[in-house]
Design a protein around this motif. Sequence first.
Motif, PDB file in Angstrom:
ATOM      1  N   LEU A   1       0.662  -1.194   0.117  1.00 31.00           N
ATOM      2  CA  LEU A   1       0.032  -0.056  -0.174  1.00 31.00           C
ATOM      3  C   LEU A   1       0.958   1.430  -0.010  1.00 31.00           C
ATOM      4  O   LEU A   1       0.534   2.648  -0.516  1.00 31.00           O
ATOM      5  N   ALA A   2       1.827   1.173   0.809  1.00 27.25           N
ATOM      6  CA  ALA A   2       2.608   2.103   0.393  1.00 27.25           C
ATOM      7  C   ALA A   2       3.687   2.720  -0.653  1.00 27.25           C
ATOM      8  O   ALA A   2       4.261   3.672  -0.651  1.00 27.25           O
ATOM      9  N   ASN A   3       3.791   1.405  -1.550  1.00 27.37           N
ATOM     10  CA  ASN A   3       4.681   1.907  -3.073  1.00 27.37           C
ATOM     11  C   ASN A   3       3.869   2.414  -4.221  1.00 27.37           C
ATOM     12  O   ASN A   3       2.620   1.901  -4.350  1.00 27.37           O
ATOM     13  N   LYS A   4       4.004   3.422  -4.370  1.00 29.58           N
ATOM     14  CA  LYS A   4       3.958   4.183  -5.736  1.00 29.58           C
ATOM     15  C   LYS A   4       3.420   3.465  -7.014  1.00 29.58           C
ATOM     16  O   LYS A   4       2.058   3.938  -7.205  1.00 29.58           O
ATOM     17  N   GLY A   5       4.447   2.769  -7.545  1.00 30.61           N
ATOM     18  CA  GLY A   5       4.251   1.576  -7.960  1.00 30.61           C
ATOM     19  C   GLY A   5       3.225   1.333  -7.710  1.00 30.61           C
ATOM     20  O   GLY A   5       2.513   0.806  -8.798  1.00 30.61           O
ATOM     21  N   CYS A   6       2.889   0.433  -7.001  1.00 29.16           N
ATOM     22  CA  CYS A   6       1.664   0.184  -6.544  1.00 29.16           C
ATOM     23  C   CYS A   6       0.332   0.229  -7.035  1.00 29.16           C
ATOM     24  O   CYS A   6      -1.307  -0.631  -7.170  1.00 29.16           O
ATOM     25  N   ALA A   7      -0.029   1.269  -6.196  1.00 29.67           N
ATOM     26  CA  ALA A   7      -0.770   2.739  -6.552  1.00 29.67           C
ATOM     27  C   ALA A   7      -1.466   2.413  -8.020  1.00 29.67           C
ATOM     28  O   ALA A   7      -2.618   2.238  -8.118  1.00 29.67           O
ATOM     29  N   THR A   8      -0.298   2.422  -8.830  1.00 24.56           N
ATOM     30  CA  THR A   8      -0.978   2.363 -10.361  1.00 24.56           C
ATOM     31  C   THR A   8      -0.870   1.229 -11.395  1.00 24.56           C
ATOM     32  O   THR A   8      -0.910   1.375 -12.606  1.00 24.56           O
TER      33      THR A   8
ATOM     34  N   LYS B   1      -2.972 -18.182   4.586  1.00 23.38           N
ATOM     35  CA  LYS B   1      -1.679 -18.193   3.291  1.00 23.38           C
ATOM     36  C   LYS B   1      -1.876 -16.941   2.242  1.00 23.38           C
ATOM     37  O   LYS B   1      -2.842 -15.893   2.464  1.00 23.38           O
ATOM     38  N   ALA B   2      -1.481 -17.030   1.124  1.00 19.86           N
ATOM     39  CA  ALA B   2      -1.513 -16.870   0.309  1.00 19.86           C
ATOM     40  C   ALA B   2      -3.219 -16.479  -0.134  1.00 19.86           C
ATOM     41  O   ALA B   2      -3.657 -14.873  -0.298  1.00 19.86           O
ATOM     42  N   VAL B   3      -4.784 -17.078   0.304  1.00 11.66           N
ATOM     43  CA  VAL B   3      -5.492 -16.963  -0.089  1.00 11.66           C
ATOM     44  C   VAL B   3      -5.630 -15.841   0.912  1.00 11.66           C
ATOM     45  O   VAL B   3      -6.744 -14.578   0.399  1.00 11.66           O
ATOM     46  N   ALA B   4      -5.546 -15.742   2.124  1.00  9.90           N
ATOM     47  CA  ALA B   4      -5.947 -14.511   3.189  1.00  9.90           C
ATOM     48  C   ALA B   4      -5.444 -13.159   2.411  1.00  9.90           C
ATOM     49  O   ALA B   4      -6.100 -12.013   2.366  1.00  9.90           O
ATOM     50  N   VAL B   5      -4.074 -13.417   2.150  1.00  8.60           N
ATOM     51  CA  VAL B   5      -3.461 -12.045   1.858  1.00  8.60           C
ATOM     52  C   VAL B   5      -4.294 -11.779   0.741  1.00  8.60           C
ATOM     53  O   VAL B   5      -4.250 -10.357   0.446  1.00  8.60           O
ATOM     54  N   THR B   6      -4.595 -11.923  -0.018  1.00  8.29           N
ATOM     55  CA  THR B   6      -5.006 -11.773  -1.943  1.00  8.29           C
ATOM     56  C   THR B   6      -6.040 -11.202  -1.800  1.00  8.29           C
ATOM     57  O   THR B   6      -6.775 -10.013  -1.872  1.00  8.29           O
ATOM     58  N   LYS B   7      -6.944 -11.686  -0.700  1.00  5.92           N
ATOM     59  CA  LYS B   7      -8.702 -10.984   0.078  1.00  5.92           C
ATOM     60  C   LYS B   7      -8.375  -9.632   0.233  1.00  5.92           C
ATOM     61  O   LYS B   7      -9.588  -9.242  -0.055  1.00  5.92           O
ATOM     62  N   ILE B   8      -7.131  -9.313   1.006  1.00  6.03           N
ATOM     63  CA  ILE B   8      -6.850  -8.954   2.023  1.00  6.03           C
ATOM     64  C   ILE B   8      -6.548  -7.630   0.981  1.00  6.03           C
ATOM     65  O   ILE B   8      -7.002  -6.653   1.118  1.00  6.03           O
ATOM     66  N   LEU B   9      -5.717  -7.914  -0.009  1.00  3.44           N
ATOM     67  CA  LEU B   9      -4.396  -6.696  -0.812  1.00  3.44           C
ATOM     68  C   LEU B   9      -5.613  -6.184  -1.766  1.00  3.44           C
ATOM     69  O   LEU B   9      -5.629  -5.139  -2.703  1.00  3.44           O
ATOM     70  N   HIS B  10      -7.246  -6.969  -2.073  1.00  9.92           N
ATOM     71  CA  HIS B  10      -7.207  -7.618  -4.160  1.00  9.92           C
ATOM     72  C   HIS B  10      -8.251  -5.542  -3.149  1.00  9.92           C
ATOM     73  O   HIS B  10      -8.541  -5.182  -3.791  1.00  9.92           O
ATOM     74  N   ARG B  11      -8.983  -5.723  -2.491  1.00 11.55           N
ATOM     75  CA  ARG B  11      -9.937  -5.013  -2.043  1.00 11.55           C
ATOM     76  C   ARG B  11      -9.029  -2.992  -1.777  1.00 11.55           C
ATOM     77  O   ARG B  11      -9.815  -2.141  -2.424  1.00 11.55           O
ATOM     78  N   LYS B  12      -8.059  -3.365  -1.516  1.00  8.24           N
ATOM     79  CA  LYS B  12      -6.808  -2.164  -1.497  1.00  8.24           C
ATOM     80  C   LYS B  12      -5.927  -1.509  -2.948  1.00  8.24           C
ATOM     81  O   LYS B  12      -6.685  -0.848  -3.233  1.00  8.24           O
ATOM     82  N   ARG B  13      -6.128  -2.688  -3.673  1.00  5.59           N
ATOM     83  CA  ARG B  13      -5.501  -2.755  -4.834  1.00  5.59           C
ATOM     84  C   ARG B  13      -6.088  -3.767  -5.621  1.00  5.59           C
ATOM     85  O   ARG B  13      -5.810  -4.608  -6.566  1.00  5.59           O
ATOM     86  N   PRO B  14      -6.919  -2.970  -6.088  1.00  2.45           N
ATOM     87  CA  PRO B  14      -8.050  -4.682  -6.931  1.00  2.45           C
ATOM     88  C   PRO B  14      -7.728  -4.543  -8.482  1.00  2.45           C
ATOM     89  O   PRO B  14      -7.524  -5.009  -8.978  1.00  2.45           O
TER      90      PRO B  14
END
Length: 240
Positions: free
Chosen positions: A102-109, A146-159
Amino acid sequence: MSIALMRAAALPCETSRLRGGYVRTIGALHGCAEKHLQTYTDPRGPRAFRTYDWQGDPDRLSPLDCLAPALLSVRMGYKQVVPLFHPDGPGAEVLQAMEAVLANKGCATADFLDVTLDPLTEPWSLVDRALVATGEAGGKGLPDFKAVAVTKILHRKRPNLVPIFDSSIYQFYLGQKPVTGAYKDTPRRLWPLLQADLRRHRGWIQDLIVPIRTPDERPLSLLRAADIIIWEHTASGCAA
């Protein structure tokens, strides 16, 4: 029938070879994709769209954000989330790895369809590191996280960047369920298959999602649309 659906219906059903077998493609679902999107996003329907797909603060992970995977059938509770917010230890390491995305500007776009899927190259390396941390943080990892939880957390923020790792999606492309507690090499097998397939079918999927808005009035990402189409197709037993 919509123009997008008519365009998609003109595409032939497809299969791709991998190791002597067949990898399915979202192109094979062109005839039922719009129906699946309508079913899943129905505000009066039984699916989680009206709850999970609220983004909240896109640059912050709260404890409630970390419980969001429960809305997509992941077993999440205090035992999994409380350790993330400890001042140190394996849970804190995993939270820090997710927050780095979330902190990385490249990830935001960044867009998943365009990034280099290299565990050593940003911005994807930050996503990969968050997945790896779940099994290696503190030298022992986090049980049941594991991966399932991480992606379902991060997807909402970086869809647009983080795809959802789900057993149905994995089985759709690889023909088998992922191992329990998958992280690291298991999701890495899915990403290039998913990326190549969505690149190929970006046009008609994008046409389908133009009118769809999330509950908080954002455009539906192509990654989320693909997840919905494949998951709903599997869950509904659609034979189309």
